[in-house]
Scaffold this motif. Sequence first.
Motif, PDB file in Angstrom:
ATOM      1  N   ILE A 137       0.851  -1.201   0.000  1.00 47.11           N
ATOM      2  CA  ILE A 137       0.000   0.000   0.000  1.00 47.11           C
ATOM      3  C   ILE A 137       0.883   1.247   0.000  1.00 47.11           C
ATOM      4  CG2 ILE A 137      -1.655   1.368   1.348  1.00 47.11           C
ATOM      5  CD1 ILE A 137      -2.852  -1.323   2.330  1.00 47.11           C
ATOM      6  N   SER A 140       2.663   1.712  -3.405  1.00 46.75           N
ATOM      7  CA  SER A 140       1.734   2.190  -4.429  1.00 46.75           C
ATOM      8  C   SER A 140       1.382   3.662  -4.205  1.00 46.75           C
ATOM      9  CB  SER A 140       0.459   1.341  -4.426  1.00 46.75           C
ATOM     10  OG  SER A 140      -0.451   1.809  -5.397  1.00 46.75           O
ATOM     11  N   LEU A 141       1.175   4.051  -2.944  1.00 42.68           N
ATOM     12  CA  LEU A 141       0.876   5.459  -2.658  1.00 42.68           C
ATOM     13  C   LEU A 141       2.031   6.358  -3.100  1.00 42.68           C
ATOM     14  CD1 LEU A 141      -0.854   5.332   0.846  1.00 42.68           C
ATOM     15  CD2 LEU A 141      -1.912   5.889  -1.353  1.00 42.68           C
ATOM     16  N   LEU A 144       1.656   6.840  -6.767  1.00 40.72           N
ATOM     17  CA  LEU A 144       0.499   7.696  -7.065  1.00 40.72           C
ATOM     18  C   LEU A 144       0.804   9.162  -6.780  1.00 40.72           C
ATOM     19  CD1 LEU A 144      -2.236   5.304  -5.673  1.00 40.72           C
ATOM     20  CD2 LEU A 144      -2.227   6.234  -7.997  1.00 40.72           C
ATOM     21  N   LEU A 424      -3.935  -5.268  -3.027  1.00 35.22           N
ATOM     22  CA  LEU A 424      -4.279  -3.883  -3.363  1.00 35.22           C
ATOM     23  C   LEU A 424      -5.684  -3.719  -3.920  1.00 35.22           C
ATOM     24  CD1 LEU A 424      -0.848  -2.817  -4.875  1.00 35.22           C
ATOM     25  CD2 LEU A 424      -1.831  -2.011  -2.725  1.00 35.22           C
ATOM     26  N   SER A 498      -7.898   8.325  -6.150  1.00 38.32           N
ATOM     27  CA  SER A 498      -7.120   7.335  -5.417  1.00 38.32           C
ATOM     28  C   SER A 498      -6.149   8.012  -4.447  1.00 38.32           C
ATOM     29  CB  SER A 498      -6.338   6.467  -6.418  1.00 38.32           C
ATOM     30  OG  SER A 498      -5.745   5.381  -5.778  1.00 38.32           O
ATOM     31  N   PRO A 504      -5.199   2.783  -3.001  1.00 37.08           N
ATOM     32  CA  PRO A 504      -4.766   2.141  -4.242  1.00 37.08           C
ATOM     33  C   PRO A 504      -5.805   1.195  -4.839  1.00 37.08           C
ATOM     34  CG  PRO A 504      -3.008   2.083  -2.603  1.00 37.08           C
ATOM     35  CD  PRO A 504      -4.242   2.558  -1.899  1.00 37.08           C
ATOM     36  N   LEU A 555       0.570   0.428  -9.200  1.00 40.41           N
ATOM     37  CA  LEU A 555       0.377  -0.563  -8.131  1.00 40.41           C
ATOM     38  C   LEU A 555       1.678  -1.294  -7.801  1.00 40.41           C
ATOM     39  CD1 LEU A 555      -2.986  -2.109  -9.414  1.00 40.41           C
ATOM     40  CD2 LEU A 555      -2.715  -0.461  -7.545  1.00 40.41           C
TER      41      LEU A 555
END
Length: 563
Positions: A137, A140-141, A144, A424, A498, A504, A555
């Motif tokens: 997580i 992925s953040l 993003l 995810l 998101s 995510p 991701l």
Amino acid sequence: MDNKQRAALSLAAVIPDLQQETILNLLEIPKSRDLGDLAFPAFSLAKQFRKSPQAIATELAEQVNGEGFSKVVATGPYVNFFLDKAQVSNHTLHTILEKGAAYGQESIGQNKRVVIDLSSPNIAKPFSVGHLRSTVIGDSLSNLFQKIGYQTVKVNHLGDWGKQFGLLIVAYKLWGSKEAVEANPITELLKLYVRINEDLKNHPEYDDDARLWFRKLENGDPEAMELWQWFRDESLLEFNRIYDQMGVSFDSLNGEAFYNDKMANVVEILSAKNLLVESEGALVVDLTNHGIDHPALIKKSDGATLYITRDLAAALYRKQTYDASKIIYVVGQEQAAHFKQLKAVLKEMGYDWSQDLTHVSFGLVTKNGQKLSTRKGNVILLESTISEAIKRAEKQIEAKNPDLKDKKAVAHAVGIGAIKFYDLKTDRNNGYDFDLEAMVSFEGETGPYVQYAYARIQSILRKASYRPDSSQTYSLEDAESWDIISLLQAFPTTIKRSVDKFEPSIIAKFALNLAQAFNKFYAHTRILDESPERESRLALSYATATVLKESLRLLGIEAPDQM
């Protein structure tokens, strides 16, 4: 500007008392295509306009600027917007063909820094699937936030301090073997840790011994420090091997021990601001002004500091060192009360930036409905799980594509992707039951399903020897193509949503929907047949592949060209 924003803007021009953001939140997607692509309900305006919602909808439909829409009509109490499909499909495909992987990129972050506290396993314990959620997580953040223009600093706040190390030293002194630990460090240390926790029931004196050894550790005792450093070094070797397999890296490995010499400063600041109150010999910060009944325990009666003291030191260090505009903690939801206290204490200290601290919580991973516990020896080791996932992926790839080159590399990408995607795709505050067979399946809502859709498109494009051409006009209006266009157009706003929700799973579900929409299109359409739509269909396939690959990248998942 996407379609919702365009519709909201046109409505805001004729409803001056309603803000565009409010209109945007009221817009709906009709249940039937026959009713248009977007709908605005006029119910909320009835009192203001003193007219029926039906009459208001009729007036608004006549007044709004329909630019970008083929028509705008009133149906009962709704204003329905019908998109100009030819115009929208051409614009969307051109944008993706021109921007490529940069599609959806923004400069919202203005290069400000976001510190993300993630993964944070405890040293001297194996890396289990219990650590997976925070790792994937948080990673992925980071992707993003970078996508919308932030710099990110990923901090692996290792659990490398605390009384448990006193307990482990006691276990090692009682039953440990240097040769056994050197041969298989983490497995042996886990056995020792589990054994002493079981024996504590019959030998409470072990707890006193553990406190004594931890006090020695805090005081820099050479033997205690040597053992602790050994445990830490061996743990990092295993952790880094697993992180390399997962394709996850960090900007800092500053764990709990790093802040040992920084906590006194926190206590001094709290004291100087008259925030410390004595309670039964301990020093606490009263937080009733923040609606928190339990005070923050800063220093115990024996002088020992606690997690919150350490986290206050860490927050101050991260703010000052990285000039962080946001500090994000990807930590299980059971720590929610702790982070509420942390923010409240920082606010009491006068730090307005405390509002930029966010606890990104998540639910538990279980196995057969049972909670995982290192202390009880009930763990699923991640390294062996990864190996098994890769084996299963390779077996399926062999069955589907026996002539594929680089099977092992593709199986690695699919196996790792399967584990990450399964985690995810779950709303982060929900838990899930660990099921490796379901994860690695090429069918259903899985990572391999999305990866296979991407690989299928690459096969189509190779057969067509396709090269993107942004000088052409593309027009697609059939239902299957339009489902894909609608999703592609929504990708930039999906990314922003998101990020705003620190979620995510929004991207993972988007990727699933896009893969499903393409597979439906593929089943209904002969893409490679000579026809007036051939170039548009190939452009649509190329754009879909571009966005699928970028969705997976966000991701932290690879997209193999062949599977």
